[in-house]
Motif scaffolding. Structure first.
Motif, PDB file in Angstrom:
ATOM      1  N   SER A 209       0.919  -1.162   0.236  1.00 40.76           N
ATOM      2  CA  SER A 209       0.079  -0.203  -0.763  1.00 40.76           C
ATOM      3  C   SER A 209       0.769   1.005   0.202  1.00 40.76           C
ATOM      4  O   SER A 209       0.726   2.289  -0.489  1.00 40.76           O
ATOM      5  CB  SER A 209      -1.135  -0.149   1.232  1.00 40.76           C
ATOM      6  OG  SER A 209      -0.119   0.028   2.630  1.00 40.76           O
ATOM      7  N   GLN A 210       2.014   1.275   0.610  1.00 42.23           N
ATOM      8  CA  GLN A 210       2.779   2.190   0.974  1.00 42.23           C
ATOM      9  C   GLN A 210       3.468   2.856  -1.109  1.00 42.23           C
ATOM     10  O   GLN A 210       3.160   4.271  -0.734  1.00 42.23           O
ATOM     11  CB  GLN A 210       4.185   1.969   1.510  1.00 42.23           C
ATOM     12  CG  GLN A 210       4.700   3.571   1.535  1.00 42.23           C
ATOM     13  CD  GLN A 210       4.443   4.376   2.017  1.00 42.23           C
ATOM     14  OE1 GLN A 210       3.695   4.097   3.396  1.00 42.23           O
ATOM     15  NE2 GLN A 210       4.899   5.477   1.978  1.00 42.23           N
ATOM     16  N   ALA A 429      -7.981   4.110  -4.832  1.00 44.54           N
ATOM     17  CA  ALA A 429      -7.082   3.193  -4.170  1.00 44.54           C
ATOM     18  C   ALA A 429      -6.685   3.925  -3.244  1.00 44.54           C
ATOM     19  O   ALA A 429      -6.162   3.725  -1.801  1.00 44.54           O
ATOM     20  CB  ALA A 429      -6.355   2.540  -4.614  1.00 44.54           C
ATOM     21  N   ILE A 433      -7.093   3.439   1.139  1.00 39.87           N
ATOM     22  CA  ILE A 433      -5.375   2.517   1.486  1.00 39.87           C
ATOM     23  C   ILE A 433      -5.252   4.227   3.237  1.00 39.87           C
ATOM     24  O   ILE A 433      -5.315   3.957   3.909  1.00 39.87           O
ATOM     25  CB  ILE A 433      -4.627   2.788   0.708  1.00 39.87           C
ATOM     26  CG1 ILE A 433      -4.368   1.623   0.182  1.00 39.87           C
ATOM     27  CG2 ILE A 433      -2.653   2.621   1.724  1.00 39.87           C
ATOM     28  CD1 ILE A 433      -3.870   1.703  -1.552  1.00 39.87           C
TER      29      ILE A 433
END
Length: 437
Positions: A209-210, A429, A433
């Protein structure tokens, strides 16, 4: 001196004069086609601002060459987007904010203006903080004072626009863009880039996710909402000194085509330069800063560059960062004025606006906010604002009623909507996140 040749036969003279004027208008762009270059270079400064530096260095230092593809795709999107913005202003004679202001009802217009102003404020935060960091690196000036100096110098640049007009302002910005390019490209020539891994970075993929968050930050730093709004106004205004009619209906179609061709060159050349600089920053970080502690900040990256590549390259890098902050914050203030004028029909002097928009950045610096974190998050905010500028742009340039024979071809319109879908998907997204993590 009076033109006595016109007196005896006024009707014939009027016809001859009209034909001569039309011929002069048609010749003007050909006689000085190069003089049409400039608006896209001003918009391109937004693509190499301090937010780009933070996002690209962070991506390269933490994940190597993984996200090269994000910059390549983002820059390709930017070329299409900025050309459509320039085309809209040139063909309609109005900026994107003006056209939106004419079509939205009062409540919707004000709401749209408010989000656009938030985007402009986020832009200014990144640019002022970047200039402050550069002054601190070069001269040890405290960040708050560096932000104040950056704001003051940007006011001087805006005075050039207010008193001398658009073209001299463009010349100054283009000169600063040249300094930016040298500042950020110099280190690449002495870095040991693994070109095989760099090529592998062209394959789209993420690692957790980063990396999605970083990709959104890089996208927000590369495709800039305020540059979309501004470019339509720059294109609208740029042709006037050449004797081209202000009203599009007075132009012949061949003239408009030539002007659009000049805009394509303007956008293509300027954004190739900006894209090259962005990719160079990531490659530099991937080659020389990977795994080095502290490179999650610009100050740490600068120290690592000095250690790995020498003090000379570090100074050149800091000078490029300073030029980036000074140029981009001036362009950002200009864009904010265009947005306000178009959407709510209110004009505030550029210098007054510069003072007001400087305050949030100075507050962040005064309370000790991590400047690199503020830069990266400002780019995330910008990424969220892209659809609000992009969707109306694609819709308007695809309107035959508005654009006439210069409406987007079906292929162009299809690609433009695909770009919108990709950007919106990435932003969704990003939100998921951010709030789930």
């Amino acid at each position: 001196m009076p033109n006595f040749d016109d007196a005896p036969v006024p009707e014939r003279a009027a016809v001859v004069s009209s034909e001569a004027d039309a011929a002069a208008r048609r010749r003007a762009p050909e006689r000085g086609l190069w003089r049409l270059l400039g608006p896209a270079f001003v918009a391109a400064v937004a693509y190499v601002d301090p937010g780009n530096v933070a996002a690209n260095l962070t991506a390269g230092a933490q994940y190597g060459y993984l996200l090269v593809w994000v910059l390549v795709v983002s820059n390709a999107m930017a070329v299409l987007i900025q050309y459509l913005s320039a085309k809209l202003g040139l063909v309609t004679g109005k900026s994107l904010p003006e056209l939106l202001g004419m079509r939205l009802r009062t409540g919707g217009r004000r709401a749209f203006w408010l989000q656009a102003e938030v985007i402009a404020a986020a832009t200014d935060v990144a640019e002022v903080i970047g200039g402050a960091i550069a002054l601190n690196l070069l001269f040890g000036i405290p960040l708050w004072w560096g932000g104040l100096i950056t704001g003051a110098v940007s006011m001087a640049l805006l005075v050039i626009h207010s008193r001398r007009g658009q073209q001299p302002f463009e010349f100054v910005i283009i000169a600063l863009l040249a300094v930016i390019s040298v500042g950020f490209l110099a280190g690449l020539f002495v870095s040991d880039v693994n070109w095989g891994e760099a090529a592998a970075g062209l394959v789209p993929r993420f690692q957790g996710s980063q990396t999605v968050l970083l990709a959104a930050s890089m996208l927000g730093a590369t495709v800039m909402p305020h540059a979309i709004y501004l470019h339509s106004a720059l294109s609208r205004d740029r042709h006037r000194p050449l004797g081209v009619p202000d009203a599009p209906v007075e132009r012949d179609h061949a003239l408009t085509r030539r002007l659009l061709r000049a805009n394509r060159w303007d956008v293509g050349v300027s954004l190739v330069i900006a894209g090259t600089v962005n990719i160079a920053m990531l490659l530099l970080a991937a080659a020389s800063l990977r795994g080095v502690a502290g490179t999650d900040t610009i100050e740490g990256a600068h120290a690592a560059i000095q250690t790995a590549l020498g003090p000379g390259i570090a100074v050149i890098f800091a000078v490029g960062l300073l030029a980036s902050g000074l140029a981009a914050t001036s362009v950002g203030a200009y864009a904010g004025a265009v947005i306000m004028d178009g959407l709510i029909q209110k004009r505030i002097p550029l210098l007054t606006r510069r003072v007001v928009t400087l305050i949030p950045a100075l507050i962040l610096l005064a309370v000790g906010t991590n400047p690199t974190w503020a830069l990266v998050m400002s780019q995330v905010v910008l990424s969220l604002g892209i659809p609000f500028a992009l969707i109306p742009l694609v819709k308007l340039t695809g309107s035959r009623e508005l654009m006439g024979r210069f409406v987007n071809p079906r292929t162009t319109q299809g690609i433009a909507w695909l770009v919108v879908v990709l950007i919106v998907a990435l932003n969704v997204a990003l939100v998921v996140i951010t709030f789930s993590g």
